[in-house]
Motif scaffolding. Structure first.
Motif, PDB file in Angstrom:
ATOM      1  N   ALA A  17       0.833  -1.205   0.000  1.00 33.08           N
ATOM      2  CA  ALA A  17       0.000   0.000   0.000  1.00 33.08           C
ATOM      3  C   ALA A  17       0.867   1.255   0.000  1.00 33.08           C
ATOM      4  CB  ALA A  17      -0.925  -0.008   1.214  1.00 33.08           C
ATOM      5  N   ILE A  18       1.922   1.241   0.804  1.00 35.08           N
ATOM      6  CA  ILE A  18       2.833   2.388   0.852  1.00 35.08           C
ATOM      7  C   ILE A  18       3.581   2.523  -0.469  1.00 35.08           C
ATOM      8  CG2 ILE A  18       4.863   3.358   2.003  1.00 35.08           C
ATOM      9  CD1 ILE A  18       3.908   1.888   4.542  1.00 35.08           C
ATOM     10  N   PHE A  19       3.981   1.381  -1.033  1.00 40.34           N
ATOM     11  CA  PHE A  19       4.657   1.371  -2.324  1.00 40.34           C
ATOM     12  C   PHE A  19       3.758   1.974  -3.407  1.00 40.34           C
ATOM     13  CE2 PHE A  19       5.999  -1.200  -6.149  1.00 40.34           C
ATOM     14  CZ  PHE A  19       7.192  -0.526  -6.349  1.00 40.34           C
ATOM     15  N   CYS A  20       2.477   1.600  -3.399  1.00 42.50           N
ATOM     16  CA  CYS A  20       1.503   2.159  -4.343  1.00 42.50           C
ATOM     17  C   CYS A  20       1.403   3.672  -4.202  1.00 42.50           C
ATOM     18  CB  CYS A  20       0.121   1.551  -4.104  1.00 42.50           C
ATOM     19  SG  CYS A  20      -0.116  -0.036  -4.876  1.00 42.50           S
ATOM     20  N   SER A  60       3.561   5.696  -3.057  1.00 40.09           N
ATOM     21  CA  SER A  60       4.793   6.313  -3.525  1.00 40.09           C
ATOM     22  C   SER A  60       4.822   6.442  -5.042  1.00 40.09           C
ATOM     23  CB  SER A  60       6.007   5.493  -3.048  1.00 40.09           C
ATOM     24  OG  SER A  60       7.189   5.940  -3.662  1.00 40.09           O
ATOM     25  N   VAL A  61       4.516   5.340  -5.737  1.00 41.39           N
ATOM     26  CA  VAL A  61       4.595   5.345  -7.203  1.00 41.39           C
ATOM     27  C   VAL A  61       3.522   6.240  -7.813  1.00 41.39           C
ATOM     28  CG1 VAL A  61       4.517   3.916  -9.277  1.00 41.39           C
ATOM     29  CG2 VAL A  61       5.617   3.051  -7.226  1.00 41.39           C
ATOM     30  N   VAL A  62       2.299   6.154  -7.290  1.00 44.23           N
ATOM     31  CA  VAL A  62       1.210   6.989  -7.814  1.00 44.23           C
ATOM     32  C   VAL A  62       1.520   8.463  -7.601  1.00 44.23           C
ATOM     33  CG1 VAL A  62      -1.216   7.629  -7.531  1.00 44.23           C
ATOM     34  CG2 VAL A  62      -0.577   5.223  -7.591  1.00 44.23           C
ATOM     35  N   SER A  63       1.954   8.824  -6.398  1.00 45.78           N
ATOM     36  CA  SER A  63       2.290  10.229  -6.114  1.00 45.78           C
ATOM     37  C   SER A  63       3.417  10.714  -7.015  1.00 45.78           C
ATOM     38  CB  SER A  63       2.695  10.384  -4.645  1.00 45.78           C
ATOM     39  OG  SER A  63       1.651  10.027  -3.786  1.00 45.78           O
ATOM     40  N   GLY A  64       4.415   9.852  -7.223  1.00 48.58           N
ATOM     41  CA  GLY A  64       5.518  10.221  -8.102  1.00 48.58           C
ATOM     42  C   GLY A  64       5.056  10.450  -9.522  1.00 48.58           C
ATOM     43  N   ASN A  65       4.164   9.596 -10.020  1.00 47.88           N
ATOM     44  CA  ASN A  65       3.647   9.760 -11.373  1.00 47.88           C
ATOM     45  C   ASN A  65       2.771  11.006 -11.498  1.00 47.88           C
ATOM     46  OD1 ASN A  65       4.947   7.526 -12.416  1.00 47.88           O
ATOM     47  ND2 ASN A  65       3.224   6.140 -12.084  1.00 47.88           N
ATOM     48  N   ALA A  82       7.137   8.571   1.149  1.00 48.85           N
ATOM     49  CA  ALA A  82       6.594   7.209   1.135  1.00 48.85           C
ATOM     50  C   ALA A  82       7.680   6.187   0.813  1.00 48.85           C
ATOM     51  CB  ALA A  82       5.451   7.114   0.129  1.00 48.85           C
ATOM     52  N   ARG A  83       8.600   6.536  -0.104  1.00 45.78           N
ATOM     53  CA  ARG A  83       9.710   5.628  -0.410  1.00 45.78           C
ATOM     54  C   ARG A  83      10.559   5.385   0.829  1.00 45.78           C
ATOM     55  NH1 ARG A  83      10.065   8.376  -5.381  1.00 45.78           N
ATOM     56  NH2 ARG A  83      11.671   9.765  -4.566  1.00 45.78           N
ATOM     57  N   ALA A  84      10.837   6.466   1.558  1.00 43.82           N
ATOM     58  CA  ALA A  84      11.646   6.345   2.767  1.00 43.82           C
ATOM     59  C   ALA A  84      10.910   5.539   3.834  1.00 43.82           C
ATOM     60  CB  ALA A  84      11.990   7.736   3.299  1.00 43.82           C
ATOM     61  N   TYR A 136       5.369 -10.616  -4.544  1.00 40.42           N
ATOM     62  CA  TYR A 136       4.193 -10.669  -3.677  1.00 40.42           C
ATOM     63  C   TYR A 136       3.501  -9.307  -3.564  1.00 40.42           C
ATOM     64  CZ  TYR A 136       5.804 -15.296  -2.261  1.00 40.42           C
ATOM     65  OH  TYR A 136       6.183 -16.618  -2.262  1.00 40.42           O
ATOM     66  N   MET A 137       4.277  -8.231  -3.627  1.00 39.36           N
ATOM     67  CA  MET A 137       3.699  -6.896  -3.479  1.00 39.36           C
ATOM     68  C   MET A 137       2.927  -6.450  -4.710  1.00 39.36           C
ATOM     69  SD  MET A 137       6.735  -4.797  -1.508  1.00 39.36           S
ATOM     70  CE  MET A 137       6.116  -3.268  -2.182  1.00 39.36           C
ATOM     71  N   ALA A 138       3.452  -6.761  -5.901  1.00 35.27           N
ATOM     72  CA  ALA A 138       2.868  -6.238  -7.133  1.00 35.27           C
ATOM     73  C   ALA A 138       1.405  -6.654  -7.341  1.00 35.27           C
ATOM     74  CB  ALA A 138       3.731  -6.633  -8.329  1.00 35.27           C
TER      75      ALA A 138
END
Length: 331
Positions: A83-86, A88-93, A166-168, A193-195
């Motif tokens: 969830a945190i990874f998501c 991070s990536v969404v916010s970055g995009n 979020a990455r940190a 497993y995360m993807a």
């Protein structure tokens, strides 16, 4: 290292750089220049590719040994990281829709600052006073870069800071949640497993927050088939960023890293501001990648860049280099 080993390592680093910089620039092109303004759907495509390619690489090709999830508790921890990874990536995009890549990379370079903050708040882990001092130029550089950024956008800046934080947070939480020997997963198994969990979370988010995104994408594909190839290539690159990062970590030597970093950093700074001699420790190859991404993005997108902004970015990178060196000496 043998000559063939050196060539393999240099080729691996080149592929890592190419995939990292390529996915950043292609994200920027799709979300900003091309007009495909659907960062959540784009992230979902990335995670779908990561799910598929991770399974093929681990289960079929056996790039790394498969590690199994041993309990519901461990699965819940992986889901939380996903969830945190998501986020991070969404916010970055999203930030790439509003900010140039050069400024995006400047903000992203502050990851060590957020890592140190979260590590202290969540584990009470304290670094040496010198390590904390080196974080001052990291933050100061971004403040200077923000003031000198011609295309500054407050919402994009907030999203970029959120993505960096979020990455940190994911890095710190991963160390806490999967710290026991029975729960440790290498990065490739963790991604496998995360993807899929991320895809499950992103599908309803994309459908609800990006209205009719599937229909619009299909209509775009009928008008211009290149969007399909862009999405497929971009999603594949997103996986290879993770794969090459894992391989580089396991195959590089300190000497090879130092040589490659010195060449790349020197080239990037020469292209940006003129010649500066910088001493580079081996742990900041990722920051050299960021510098190269800045230069290439400026050449491709031709976004205006002020001297103040570039000086701020360089100060941030120098701060990260000093931070890495201080961390190494404190151990």
């Amino acid at each position: 290292m043998k000559p063939t080993g050196k060539l393999f390592t240099i080729g691996l680093i080149t592929f890592w750089y190419s995939s990292n910089i390529g996915v950043i620039l292609l994200n920027k092109y799709l979300l900003s220049n091309y007009g495909f303004k659907y960062p959540i759907f784009l992230t979902m495509c990335h995670m779908t590719a990561c799910s598929l390619f991770s399974y093929i690489a681990i289960v079929w090709l056996k790039v790394v040994p498969m590690q199994t999830v041993r309990s519901r508790v461990q699965f819940a921890k992986i889901a939380a990281l996903s969830a945190i990874f998501c986020a991070s990536v969404v916010s970055g995009n999203i930030s790439l829709r509003y900010l140039p890549v050069s400024f995006n990379q400047a903000v992203g370079a502050t990851t060590p600052f957020f890592t140190a903050v979260f590590a202290y708040l969540m584990t009470f882990k304290r670094e040496s006073w010198l390590t904390y001092v080196t974080l001052i130029p990291v933050v100061t550089g971004v403040i200077i870069a923000s003031g000198g950024e011609p295309l500054f956008n407050l919402f994009g800046f907030i999203m970029c800071v959120g993505a960096t934080a979020a990455r940190a947070l994911k890095t710190v939480l991963q160390g806490i949640l999967l710290s026991s020997e029975g729960e440790k997963l290498n990065s490739m198994n963790l991604l496998m497993y995360m993807a899929p969990i991320a895809v499950v979370c992103l599908i309803p988010a994309a459908l609800l927050m990006e209205e009719n995104v599937v229909g619009i994408t299909v209509a775009l594909a009928r008008e211009d088939l290149s969007i399909v190839w862009y999405l497929l290539f971009n999603s594949s690159l997103a996986y290879f960023v993770n794969l090459t990062n894992f391989l580089v970590t396991n195959h590089t030597s300190a000497l090879t890293l130092q040589v490659c970093m010195y060449i790349i950093i020197s080239l990037a700074v020469v292209c940006s501001l003129g010649y500066y001699r910088i001493l580079i420790p081996e742990k900041v190859l990722g920051n050299a990648k960021g510098a190269v991404a800045v230069v290439i993005s400026i050449l491709i997108f031709r976004n205006p860049v002020s001297v103040t902004g570039m000086l701020g970015y360089c100060l941030t990178v120098i701060g990260v280099v000093l931070y890495s060196e201080a961390k190494k000496r404190s151990k």
